[in-house]
Design a protein around this motif. Structure first.
Motif, PDB file in Angstrom:
ATOM      1  N   ALA A 257      92.234  53.115  60.548  1.00  0.00           N
ATOM      2  CA  ALA A 257      91.257  53.888  59.775  1.00  0.00           C
ATOM      3  C   ALA A 257      90.487  52.960  58.852  1.00  0.00           C
ATOM      4  O   ALA A 257      90.975  51.893  58.488  1.00  0.00           O
TER       5      ALA A 257
ATOM      6  N   GLU B 141      90.614  57.792  53.586  1.00  0.00           N
ATOM      7  CA  GLU B 141      90.150  57.470  54.946  1.00  0.00           C
ATOM      8  C   GLU B 141      91.261  57.707  55.962  1.00  0.00           C
ATOM      9  O   GLU B 141      91.019  58.218  57.052  1.00  0.00           O
TER      10      GLU B 141
ATOM     11  N   GLU C 167      90.430  60.514  58.736  1.00  0.00           N
ATOM     12  CA  GLU C 167      90.183  60.069  60.113  1.00  0.00           C
ATOM     13  C   GLU C 167      91.304  60.412  61.075  1.00  0.00           C
ATOM     14  O   GLU C 167      91.041  60.831  62.199  1.00  0.00           O
TER      15      GLU C 167
ATOM     16  N   GLU D 229      84.466  61.522  63.882  1.00  0.00           N
ATOM     17  CA  GLU D 229      84.686  60.076  63.862  1.00  0.00           C
ATOM     18  C   GLU D 229      85.553  59.567  65.019  1.00  0.00           C
ATOM     19  O   GLU D 229      85.274  58.537  65.611  1.00  0.00           O
TER      20      GLU D 229
END
Length: 184
Positions: free
Chosen positions: A64, A81, A85, A128
């Motif tokens: 990540a 993050e 993610e 993502e």
């Protein structure tokens, strides 16, 4: 709209921020973070970026990463993050980065953590991440050769694997220091 704090060369916040997509002004820097999760078997959890991403579309990447947002510490950004993610809720408060890499207009704090996770239970950020899997160093190096992995230097990947179980670069006793022998 996301905003990023600006820093001086000494990593001190200057009290100003910029919006995502705005060029970092001359003489200032921004913070980026990455987290590498390693299982107890030594493999790294890697993610495949969505094919519609602007950069490195459809390529594999380390666990990540992303930009620190306005008000974030490095640890807060890395924890966020990781959760956003790949769905791993891990508090990095008090943990130092394994290394920091400076780049033009910024610095990148890279964390390594050892954590066994069931990838089937992870909630991936659809915007993502397409998928995740575990990979050995050799598998990632092969993916690099085939241009299936974000084009990091092979030495960088090897360094990440080295740092997963080490507290810094010094891993052996200094041979120039004499040890004191105690007589009982």
């Amino acid at each position: 709209m996301e905003k990023f704090d600006l820093y001086d060369i000494h990593r001190s916040k200057i009290g100003k921020s910029i919006e995502r997509g705005t060029k970092v002004p001359e003489g200032y820097y921004r913070m980026v973070v990455h987290v590498c999760v390693f299982g107890s078997d030594g493999r790294m959890l890697i993610q495949k970026r969505q094919p519609f991403k602007d950069g490195w579309a459809g390529m594999w990447d380390i666990t990540a990463g992303g930009s620190a947002q306005e008000g974030d510490t490095s640890q807060q950004a890395a924890s966020r993050e990781l959760l956003e993610e790949v769905g791993i809720d891990y508090d990095l408060t008090g943990k130092q980065p394994a290394m920091t890499i400076y780049f033009n207009k910024g610095f990148n704090d890279i964390y390594t953590i050892n954590l066994d996770v069931d990838i089937d239970s992870l909630k991936l950020q659809n915007a993502e991440v397409e998928q995740v899997k575990w990979a050995t160093e050799e598998e990632i190096l092969e993916m690099l050769k085939k241009k299936e992995f974000v084009l990091y230097k092979t030495s960088f990947i090897s360094l990440l694997y080295f740092l997963r179980n080490h507290d810094g670069a010094f891993t052996h006793k200094d041979p120039t220091k004499k040890t004191e022998i105690k007589n009982n």
